[in-house]
Design a protein around this motif. Structure first.
Motif, PDB file in Angstrom:
ATOM      1  N   GLY A  73       9.646  -5.649 -14.858  1.00 24.33           N
ATOM      2  CA  GLY A  73      10.920  -4.981 -15.112  1.00 24.33           C
ATOM      3  C   GLY A  73      11.753  -5.733 -16.137  1.00 24.33           C
ATOM      4  N   THR A  74      11.768  -7.062 -16.008  1.00 20.64           N
ATOM      5  CA  THR A  74      12.503  -7.883 -16.972  1.00 20.64           C
ATOM      6  C   THR A  74      11.888  -7.764 -18.357  1.00 20.64           C
ATOM      7  OG1 THR A  74      13.062  -9.433 -15.203  1.00 20.64           O
ATOM      8  CG2 THR A  74      13.292 -10.235 -17.441  1.00 20.64           C
ATOM      9  N   ALA A  75      10.560  -7.775 -18.441  1.00 25.24           N
ATOM     10  CA  ALA A  75       9.891  -7.644 -19.736  1.00 25.24           C
ATOM     11  C   ALA A  75      10.185  -6.291 -20.373  1.00 25.24           C
ATOM     12  CB  ALA A  75       8.383  -7.838 -19.564  1.00 25.24           C
ATOM     13  N   GLU A  76      10.210  -5.231 -19.575  1.00 22.69           N
ATOM     14  CA  GLU A  76      10.558  -3.914 -20.112  1.00 22.69           C
ATOM     15  C   GLU A  76      11.990  -3.894 -20.619  1.00 22.69           C
ATOM     16  OE1 GLU A  76       9.795  -0.874 -17.238  1.00 22.69           O
ATOM     17  OE2 GLU A  76       7.652  -1.310 -17.151  1.00 22.69           O
ATOM     18  N   SER A  77      12.881  -4.533 -19.902  1.00 22.98           N
ATOM     19  CA  SER A  77      14.275  -4.597 -20.339  1.00 22.98           C
ATOM     20  C   SER A  77      14.403  -5.352 -21.654  1.00 22.98           C
ATOM     21  CB  SER A  77      15.120  -5.262 -19.245  1.00 22.98           C
ATOM     22  OG  SER A  77      16.425  -5.471 -19.688  1.00 22.98           O
ATOM     23  N   ILE A  78      13.690  -6.476 -21.759  1.00 21.32           N
ATOM     24  CA  ILE A  78      13.727  -7.264 -22.993  1.00 21.32           C
ATOM     25  C   ILE A  78      13.124  -6.463 -24.134  1.00 21.32           C
ATOM     26  CG2 ILE A  78      12.748  -9.310 -24.116  1.00 21.32           C
ATOM     27  CD1 ILE A  78      13.084 -10.763 -21.434  1.00 21.32           C
ATOM     28  N   SER A  79      12.030  -5.769 -23.870  1.00 27.19           N
ATOM     29  CA  SER A  79      11.391  -4.952 -24.906  1.00 27.19           C
ATOM     30  C   SER A  79      12.332  -3.863 -25.401  1.00 27.19           C
ATOM     31  CB  SER A  79      10.115  -4.334 -24.338  1.00 27.19           C
ATOM     32  OG  SER A  79       9.555  -3.424 -25.248  1.00 27.19           O
ATOM     33  N   THR A  80      13.027  -3.232 -24.479  1.00 20.02           N
ATOM     34  CA  THR A  80      13.990  -2.196 -24.861  1.00 20.02           C
ATOM     35  C   THR A  80      15.118  -2.789 -25.702  1.00 20.02           C
ATOM     36  OG1 THR A  80      13.485  -0.999 -22.833  1.00 20.02           O
ATOM     37  CG2 THR A  80      15.523  -0.407 -23.962  1.00 20.02           C
ATOM     38  N   THR A  81      15.604  -3.968 -25.313  1.00 14.68           N
ATOM     39  CA  THR A  81      16.684  -4.621 -26.063  1.00 14.68           C
ATOM     40  C   THR A  81      16.228  -5.001 -27.459  1.00 14.68           C
ATOM     41  OG1 THR A  81      17.579  -5.483 -23.995  1.00 14.68           O
ATOM     42  CG2 THR A  81      18.307  -6.544 -26.013  1.00 14.68           C
ATOM     43  N   VAL A  82      15.019  -5.560 -27.579  1.00 19.27           N
ATOM     44  CA  VAL A  82      14.494  -5.947 -28.893  1.00 19.27           C
ATOM     45  C   VAL A  82      14.273  -4.706 -29.754  1.00 19.27           C
ATOM     46  CG1 VAL A  82      12.464  -6.926 -30.053  1.00 19.27           C
ATOM     47  CG2 VAL A  82      13.500  -8.125 -28.133  1.00 19.27           C
ATOM     48  N   ASP A  83      13.784  -3.636 -29.157  1.00 18.75           N
ATOM     49  CA  ASP A  83      13.578  -2.401 -29.908  1.00 18.75           C
ATOM     50  C   ASP A  83      14.906  -1.868 -30.429  1.00 18.75           C
ATOM     51  OD1 ASP A  83      11.988  -0.270 -30.917  1.00 18.75           O
ATOM     52  OD2 ASP A  83      12.612   0.975 -29.210  1.00 18.75           O
ATOM     53  N   SER A  84      15.899  -1.883 -29.575  1.00 17.43           N
ATOM     54  CA  SER A  84      17.225  -1.419 -30.005  1.00 17.43           C
ATOM     55  C   SER A  84      17.785  -2.311 -31.105  1.00 17.43           C
ATOM     56  CB  SER A  84      18.189  -1.407 -28.821  1.00 17.43           C
ATOM     57  OG  SER A  84      17.749  -0.509 -27.839  1.00 17.43           O
ATOM     58  N   ALA A  85      17.612  -3.622 -30.958  1.00 18.26           N
ATOM     59  CA  ALA A  85      18.122  -4.551 -31.978  1.00 18.26           C
ATOM     60  C   ALA A  85      17.391  -4.368 -33.301  1.00 18.26           C
ATOM     61  CB  ALA A  85      17.980  -5.987 -31.488  1.00 18.26           C
ATOM     62  N   SER A  86      16.082  -4.137 -33.257  1.00 17.16           N
ATOM     63  CA  SER A  86      15.342  -3.954 -34.514  1.00 17.16           C
ATOM     64  C   SER A  86      15.740  -2.644 -35.188  1.00 17.16           C
ATOM     65  CB  SER A  86      13.838  -4.005 -34.264  1.00 17.16           C
ATOM     66  OG  SER A  86      13.422  -2.897 -33.504  1.00 17.16           O
ATOM     67  N   ARG A  87      15.980  -1.593 -34.418  1.00 13.69           N
ATOM     68  CA  ARG A  87      16.444  -0.339 -35.014  1.00 13.69           C
ATOM     69  C   ARG A  87      17.826  -0.508 -35.637  1.00 13.69           C
ATOM     70  NH1 ARG A  87      14.544   4.207 -30.639  1.00 13.69           N
ATOM     71  NH2 ARG A  87      12.329   4.022 -31.124  1.00 13.69           N
ATOM     72  N   LEU A  88      18.685  -1.230 -34.937  1.00 14.62           N
ATOM     73  CA  LEU A  88      20.028  -1.477 -35.458  1.00 14.62           C
ATOM     74  C   LEU A  88      19.950  -2.284 -36.748  1.00 14.62           C
ATOM     75  CD1 LEU A  88      23.104  -1.241 -35.034  1.00 14.62           C
ATOM     76  CD2 LEU A  88      22.985  -3.377 -33.760  1.00 14.62           C
ATOM     77  N   ALA A  89      19.092  -3.320 -36.761  1.00 14.72           N
ATOM     78  CA  ALA A  89      18.942  -4.130 -37.971  1.00 14.72           C
ATOM     79  C   ALA A  89      18.370  -3.289 -39.105  1.00 14.72           C
ATOM     80  CB  ALA A  89      18.033  -5.325 -37.686  1.00 14.72           C
ATOM     81  N   TYR A  90      17.421  -2.436 -38.813  1.00 17.91           N
ATOM     82  CA  TYR A  90      16.844  -1.571 -39.839  1.00 17.91           C
ATOM     83  C   TYR A  90      17.916  -0.659 -40.421  1.00 17.91           C
ATOM     84  CZ  TYR A  90      14.144   2.169 -41.987  1.00 17.91           C
ATOM     85  OH  TYR A  90      13.660   3.106 -42.852  1.00 17.91           O
ATOM     86  N   LEU A  91      18.707  -0.039 -39.531  1.00 19.05           N
ATOM     87  CA  LEU A  91      19.750   0.862 -40.018  1.00 19.05           C
ATOM     88  C   LEU A  91      20.826   0.110 -40.789  1.00 19.05           C
ATOM     89  CD1 LEU A  91      20.173   3.211 -36.915  1.00 19.05           C
ATOM     90  CD2 LEU A  91      19.090   3.744 -39.111  1.00 19.05           C
ATOM     91  N   ALA A  92      21.116  -1.124 -40.358  1.00 18.08           N
ATOM     92  CA  ALA A  92      22.178  -1.887 -41.020  1.00 18.08           C
ATOM     93  C   ALA A  92      21.739  -2.414 -42.382  1.00 18.08           C
ATOM     94  CB  ALA A  92      22.620  -3.049 -40.136  1.00 18.08           C
TER      95      ALA A  92
END
Length: 110
Positions: A73-92
């Motif tokens: 569960g923790t790994a899935e949460s971290i994966s979701t956070t990293v995915d969101s951060a990478s999308r945000l960085a890509y858009l930025a």
């Protein structure tokens, strides 16, 4: 001795032999039951500690599975956070980087 006396003797001898055979069968059956009882006692004496150890192992495996579920569960949460951060960085960063590259290409041609 007439025929009825001879028949009585034959029946008596046959009955005596039958009783001896039955006694031998009862003795053999008794020995077999004693051996079976000893085998069951040995099995019980050896299997009870194994069952107790198995119970402990299953309980430990259950707790390890709960820990693993928490980690997943923790790994899935971290994966979701990293995915969101990478999308945000890509858009930025994608739009400004594209503009800088386009500007560099345009000035290089000029």
């Amino acid at each position: 001795m007439d025929a009825s006396d001879a028949a009585a003797v034959v029946v008596a001898v046959a009955s005596g032999v039958a009783v001896l055979v039955l006694l031998w069968a009862v003795v053999a059956l008794t020995r077999t039951l004693k051996a079976l009882s000893a085998a069951v006692d040995d099995l019980r004496r050896e299997s009870l500690p194994v069952v107790a150890e198995l119970r402990t192992t299953v309980q430990q495996a259950g707790s390890d599975l709960e820990r693993l579920e928490t980690l997943m569960g923790t790994a899935e949460s971290i994966s979701t956070t990293v995915d969101s951060a990478s999308r945000l960085a890509y858009l930025a960063f994608s739009n400004p980087i594209i503009k800088v590259l386009a500007f560099a290409t345009g000035t290089g041609r000029a």
